[in-house]
Design a protein around this motif. Structure first.
Motif, PDB file in Angstrom:
ATOM      1  N   VAL A  16       0.991  -1.198  -0.217  1.00 16.38           N
ATOM      2  CA  VAL A  16       0.037  -0.055  -0.028  1.00 16.38           C
ATOM      3  C   VAL A  16       0.961   1.237   0.127  1.00 16.38           C
ATOM      4  O   VAL A  16       0.736   2.126  -0.630  1.00 16.38           O
ATOM      5  N   GLN A  20       1.077   4.261  -2.873  1.00 12.04           N
ATOM      6  CA  GLN A  20       0.970   5.531  -2.692  1.00 12.04           C
ATOM      7  C   GLN A  20       2.104   6.596  -2.963  1.00 12.04           C
ATOM      8  O   GLN A  20       1.863   7.429  -3.382  1.00 12.04           O
ATOM      9  N   GLN A  75      -4.977  -6.662 -12.002  1.00  6.40           N
ATOM     10  CA  GLN A  75      -6.384  -5.964 -11.763  1.00  6.40           C
ATOM     11  C   GLN A  75      -6.608  -5.261 -10.341  1.00  6.40           C
ATOM     12  O   GLN A  75      -7.159  -4.282 -10.409  1.00  6.40           O
ATOM     13  N   VAL A  76      -5.974  -5.840  -9.410  1.00 11.42           N
ATOM     14  CA  VAL A  76      -6.111  -5.429  -7.936  1.00 11.42           C
ATOM     15  C   VAL A  76      -5.050  -4.253  -8.009  1.00 11.42           C
ATOM     16  O   VAL A  76      -5.529  -2.969  -7.530  1.00 11.42           O
ATOM     17  N   SER A  79      -6.686  -0.888  -9.545  1.00 14.06           N
ATOM     18  CA  SER A  79      -7.673  -0.296  -9.086  1.00 14.06           C
ATOM     19  C   SER A  79      -7.206   0.466  -7.544  1.00 14.06           C
ATOM     20  O   SER A  79      -7.589   1.498  -7.587  1.00 14.06           O
ATOM     21  N   LEU A  80      -6.196  -0.142  -6.846  1.00 11.60           N
ATOM     22  CA  LEU A  80      -5.668   0.720  -6.019  1.00 11.60           C
ATOM     23  C   LEU A  80      -4.743   1.552  -6.371  1.00 11.60           C
ATOM     24  O   LEU A  80      -4.964   2.724  -5.651  1.00 11.60           O
ATOM     25  N   MET A  83      -7.363   4.564  -7.090  1.00 10.94           N
ATOM     26  CA  MET A  83      -7.728   5.222  -5.598  1.00 10.94           C
ATOM     27  C   MET A  83      -6.554   5.940  -5.147  1.00 10.94           C
ATOM     28  O   MET A  83      -7.096   7.099  -4.596  1.00 10.94           O
ATOM     29  N   GLN A  86      -6.795   9.288  -7.017  1.00 13.41           N
ATOM     30  CA  GLN A  86      -8.032   9.927  -6.608  1.00 13.41           C
ATOM     31  C   GLN A  86      -7.739  10.615  -5.146  1.00 13.41           C
ATOM     32  O   GLN A  86      -8.354  11.540  -4.909  1.00 13.41           O
ATOM     33  N   GLN A  87      -7.431   9.857  -4.546  1.00 14.93           N
ATOM     34  CA  GLN A  87      -6.982  10.295  -3.015  1.00 14.93           C
ATOM     35  C   GLN A  87      -6.053  11.576  -2.919  1.00 14.93           C
ATOM     36  O   GLN A  87      -6.361  12.428  -2.234  1.00 14.93           O
TER      37      GLN A  87
ATOM     38  N   ARG B  49     -11.041  -8.724   2.593  1.00 14.53           N
ATOM     39  CA  ARG B  49      -9.546  -8.385   2.758  1.00 14.53           C
ATOM     40  C   ARG B  49      -9.380  -7.250   1.771  1.00 14.53           C
ATOM     41  O   ARG B  49      -8.707  -6.198   2.136  1.00 14.53           O
ATOM     42  N   LEU B  50      -9.984  -7.235   0.532  1.00 13.48           N
ATOM     43  CA  LEU B  50      -9.739  -6.444  -0.475  1.00 13.48           C
ATOM     44  C   LEU B  50     -10.372  -4.865  -0.116  1.00 13.48           C
ATOM     45  O   LEU B  50      -9.788  -3.760  -0.207  1.00 13.48           O
ATOM     46  N   ILE B  53      -8.046  -3.099   2.244  1.00 12.55           N
ATOM     47  CA  ILE B  53      -7.165  -2.620   1.623  1.00 12.55           C
ATOM     48  C   ILE B  53      -7.323  -1.254   0.850  1.00 12.55           C
ATOM     49  O   ILE B  53      -6.832  -0.271   1.030  1.00 12.55           O
ATOM     50  N   ALA B  54      -8.363  -1.376   0.389  1.00 12.11           N
ATOM     51  CA  ALA B  54      -8.862   0.028  -0.246  1.00 12.11           C
ATOM     52  C   ALA B  54      -9.198   1.121   0.591  1.00 12.11           C
ATOM     53  O   ALA B  54      -8.875   2.237   0.325  1.00 12.11           O
ATOM     54  N   GLU B  56      -7.425   1.591   3.193  1.00 12.85           N
ATOM     55  CA  GLU B  56      -6.431   2.117   3.735  1.00 12.85           C
ATOM     56  C   GLU B  56      -5.823   3.101   2.730  1.00 12.85           C
ATOM     57  O   GLU B  56      -5.201   4.070   3.155  1.00 12.85           O
ATOM     58  N   ILE B  57      -6.161   3.098   1.425  1.00 11.68           N
ATOM     59  CA  ILE B  57      -5.815   3.792   0.363  1.00 11.68           C
ATOM     60  C   ILE B  57      -6.675   5.211   0.166  1.00 11.68           C
ATOM     61  O   ILE B  57      -6.175   5.989   0.040  1.00 11.68           O
ATOM     62  N   GLN B  58      -7.991   4.933   0.061  1.00 12.56           N
ATOM     63  CA  GLN B  58      -8.847   6.099  -0.120  1.00 12.56           C
ATOM     64  C   GLN B  58      -9.963   6.206   0.734  1.00 12.56           C
ATOM     65  O   GLN B  58     -10.515   5.231   1.196  1.00 12.56           O
ATOM     66  N   ASP B  59     -10.038   7.500   1.386  1.00 10.51           N
ATOM     67  CA  ASP B  59     -10.801   7.550   2.502  1.00 10.51           C
ATOM     68  C   ASP B  59     -12.425   7.109   1.977  1.00 10.51           C
ATOM     69  O   ASP B  59     -12.853   6.395   2.845  1.00 10.51           O
ATOM     70  N   PRO B  61     -13.496   5.098  -0.848  1.00 11.01           N
ATOM     71  CA  PRO B  61     -13.026   4.345  -2.181  1.00 11.01           C
ATOM     72  C   PRO B  61     -14.172   4.678  -3.217  1.00 11.01           C
ATOM     73  O   PRO B  61     -15.285   4.664  -2.901  1.00 11.01           O
ATOM     74  N   SER B  62     -13.756   4.883  -4.302  1.00  9.77           N
ATOM     75  CA  SER B  62     -14.433   5.041  -5.768  1.00  9.77           C
ATOM     76  C   SER B  62     -15.108   3.812  -5.982  1.00  9.77           C
ATOM     77  O   SER B  62     -14.518   2.828  -5.978  1.00  9.77           O
ATOM     78  N   ARG B  64     -16.389   2.950  -8.804  1.00  7.36           N
ATOM     79  CA  ARG B  64     -15.943   2.071  -9.945  1.00  7.36           C
ATOM     80  C   ARG B  64     -14.868   1.380  -9.671  1.00  7.36           C
ATOM     81  O   ARG B  64     -14.797  -0.069 -10.166  1.00  7.36           O
ATOM     82  N   GLU B  65     -13.855   2.109  -8.933  1.00  5.14           N
ATOM     83  CA  GLU B  65     -12.548   1.380  -8.879  1.00  5.14           C
ATOM     84  C   GLU B  65     -12.873   0.187  -7.722  1.00  5.14           C
ATOM     85  O   GLU B  65     -12.081  -0.839  -7.877  1.00  5.14           O
ATOM     86  N   MET B  66     -13.664   0.328  -6.890  1.00  9.22           N
ATOM     87  CA  MET B  66     -13.959  -0.924  -5.935  1.00  9.22           C
ATOM     88  C   MET B  66     -14.371  -1.997  -6.594  1.00  9.22           C
ATOM     89  O   MET B  66     -14.408  -3.143  -6.290  1.00  9.22           O
ATOM     90  N   VAL B  68     -13.880  -2.878  -9.835  1.00  4.95           N
ATOM     91  CA  VAL B  68     -12.771  -3.325 -10.558  1.00  4.95           C
ATOM     92  C   VAL B  68     -11.848  -4.222  -9.350  1.00  4.95           C
ATOM     93  O   VAL B  68     -11.510  -5.358  -9.636  1.00  4.95           O
ATOM     94  N   LEU B  69     -11.619  -4.074  -8.322  1.00  4.65           N
ATOM     95  CA  LEU B  69     -10.954  -4.478  -7.107  1.00  4.65           C
ATOM     96  C   LEU B  69     -11.672  -5.778  -6.810  1.00  4.65           C
ATOM     97  O   LEU B  69     -11.228  -6.645  -6.828  1.00  4.65           O
TER      98      LEU B  69
END
Lengths: 407, 407
Positions: A16, A20, A75-76, A79-80, A83, A86-87, B49-50, B53-54, B56-59, B61-62, B64-66, B68-69
């Protein structure tokens, strides 16, 4: 406004925090005003993890299903990374290989790219987005998911750059460029600013495996300016790999490559009849052993010839076994084998217009008492096989004599 | 030769061993000669789990990207299950939602299926393969990846069955069917052999959440025979959910549902003018609070009325706060609130042709001294709100009185 394709490998997006960090780099780059398409690999370790699960389930995992499985890795990541961008307030959108129709042949696990639909990517770029594309993956004409094989993310990036007519394709990695020789052997090795596709292909074995050979071939075919740079430092310049005609100052010698994985096999005293090369090499290739250098020389005794070739060291004992049989069949004197050899190569497009480079190379090695066992030349490369113990000595003396440490 | 769609949830495919066990079941089934399409969820735990992680990255999460994830989760399962089937000598092929064009609207995270391209699936079935399709996922008209929301795999299975005109859609889960009531409350609860779509929809809240409501709605709309069965036992028969006309022996009462998540709010002494229901419920729905039962009754005092409704217990304090304001605005006497209530419902299509069921229900509850606080009826359901402490007593006495333990 330039259009740049960037590629970040699995290590660069391995956690992660690293995702970032990459997002920060991309954002800074995009703020300069260029359009950005980013191709990424699976997070490091993910491909191995999935492969291990598959092996638990199927003795010989189906190539088609392996591709369905492994492509989840990128694919993971896409998307991450989207994100993370975007963040940071940087608009981004992800696409799988299927979504941008990275169309390949149907060779699962080692597919080759045939075309890319640039329509969607251009639309998203036009909308001001950073476009994040999954590397390594595609779909065949029937929509089955394919992968390009390990390291295929480099090829995806180059293919994207070619399809989008990008101004540059940047491969971010853990080295800061291409060196005149392996810096672990010659500390005076110098990072090159530019190198031609042809030279890069010849030097592919140079120490750190900087680039996948296929991606360089692809870049060469479509004239994509390819830059290798470090993802670990700020404002890296890296090495630009480009067409010969774009390189102003053509060095006679660009670099010195070496290969430690060679093993030499010789058939001594073969009665010299038509077809002996074929008769010797056919059983070798039938055993799926790849042959690198091949040298046929006249023997001291009349009517007899010596035939030598090199193979990968992993194939050495298998090749030796086969050659023993061939020896009897051809009524040759003996098999000589040596897996303690290395190959050292001088590479440079300047050789085309400069005679005497080979002679100069042999003289330098002679002065150092390095015995040359085999020689092979191409238009822009001279390779010699020598005893492994001379590797460092040969590389360093050639590097110094050809003044490769100087610009 | 029948065409069967089967669905296995995340727990059933939660580990390599479980995937192998499911593969064995599928193989045995396919050897009976029927054509099989299998829809699977992500391995249990993977979606969480996924998601973590999302986060952690985006306050936030989008969406659309969720999608995809998260869709990588089922993509992993379909490939592994296909491999496991192949390992057993059962030919199988996997398809993502995108590959069989499970086309949805563009509501990322809660998309609705619009169509499925059955062409590929029929071709693979025709070639003798078991077809494994990723549940939960689709693509919108523009090819963006979508998800149907949690539990969407049930809906995918039903939609596949509808598109393929399958003979039956089988949902494998950890319960062996639909019971006349929650067996944890009434040990004499009996597994039903058949139940109608309408009854199932009314009973959806029955103890163990056997099926996603949307999948039952979908099955009802497209007349897909839907069977719930246990993946934990051999040769399960489960419960068949089908059209009323296919059910030979129509029970008057099929089952007793209950809901512990209710909370009751009442506005007492509201001046009875046109539009009060609207004026009370508008601010509630504007706060995104869903209202379940609504009862308006005449107050003891002339010209005044009492208005009561139930909400989910999670929304209780928010709804109470809003209602206090409404109370002032409408010049009502008081707000009464009680989050210690439950709803108990009698469900049965036979009620349509049998009068007096409600009376009978109220009599049974009266005999047990259970006070009824609210009543609401539909064509095939009678619901009462009662004090939470009477839940078990009410369910058991109704179950016994209506002889639901007998076939």
């Amino acid at each position: 406004m330039a259009l740049i394709v960037q590629k970040y490998g699995g290590t660069s997006v391995g956690s992660v925090e690293r995702i970032q960090a990459v997002a920060k780099k991309i954002k800074a780059f995009s703020e300069k005003g260029d359009q950005l398409v980013v191709s990424v690999s699976a997070m490091s370790g993910e491909t191995n993890r999935l492969t291990e699960i598959a092996q638990e389930i199927q003795d010989v995992p189906s190539l088609r299903e392996m591709d369905v499985l492994l492509t989840t890795g990128e694919q993971v990541t896409i998307s991450l990374l989207s994100m993370a961008l975007q963040q940071l307030g940087c608009d981004a959108i992800s696409y799988t290989g299927s979504q941008v129709r990275i169309t390949t042949d149907s060779a699962h696990g080692k597919a080759r790219i045939k075309s890319i639909d640039d329509h969607r990517i251009h639309a998203s770029l036009g909308a001001g987005k950073v476009v994040v594309v999954a590397g390594f993956q595609g779909v065949d004409e029937e929509g089955h998911i394919t992968t390009l094989g390990r390291g295929g993310s480099d090829t995806t990036a180059v293919a994207l750059a070619a399809a989008l007519k990008a101004d540059e394709c940047q491969i971010y990695t853990d080295v800061d460029g291409v060196y005149t020789t392996d810096p672990r052997i010659e500390p005076n090795a110098r990072k090159m600013n530019t190198v031609s596709y042809e030279e890069m292909l010849e030097m592919a074995s140079l120490g750190s495996k900087v680039l996948q050979i296929r991606s360089v071939e692809f870049a060469s075919k479509y004239k994509v300016p390819l830059r290798v740079l470090s993802s670990l430092i700020d404002n890296p310049t890296g090495t630009l790999i480009t067409s010969e005609e774009n390189i102003m100052e053509k060095a006679i010698i660009s670099g010195i490559a070496h290969n430690k994985d060679e093993a030499k096999l010789s058939l001594i005293g073969v009665p010299d009849k038509p077809g002996i090369a074929f008769k010797i090499l056919k059983p070798i290739s039938e055993a799926n052993i790849e042959v690198d250098m091949i040298v046929q020389s006249v023997s001291a005794r009349e009517g007899l010839t010596n035939f030598a070739f090199t193979v990968h060291r992993n194939d050495f004992s298998k090749a030796e076994e086969i050659l023993q049989k061939v020896c009897k069949g051809l009524d040759a004197k003996a098999v000589q084998s040596d897996d303690n050899v290395v190959k050292v190569s001088l590479v440079g497009i300047g050789m085309r217009s400069h005679a005497g480079i080979a002679t100069q190379m042999f003289e330098i090695l002679h002065e150092e008492n390095v015995n040359i066992q085999m020689i092979s030349t191409s238009e822009i490369k001279i390779s010699v096989v020598i005893d492994a113990k001379y590797l460092e000595l040969a590389v360093r003396s050639l590097h110094a004599a050809f003044e490769l440490d100087k610009e």
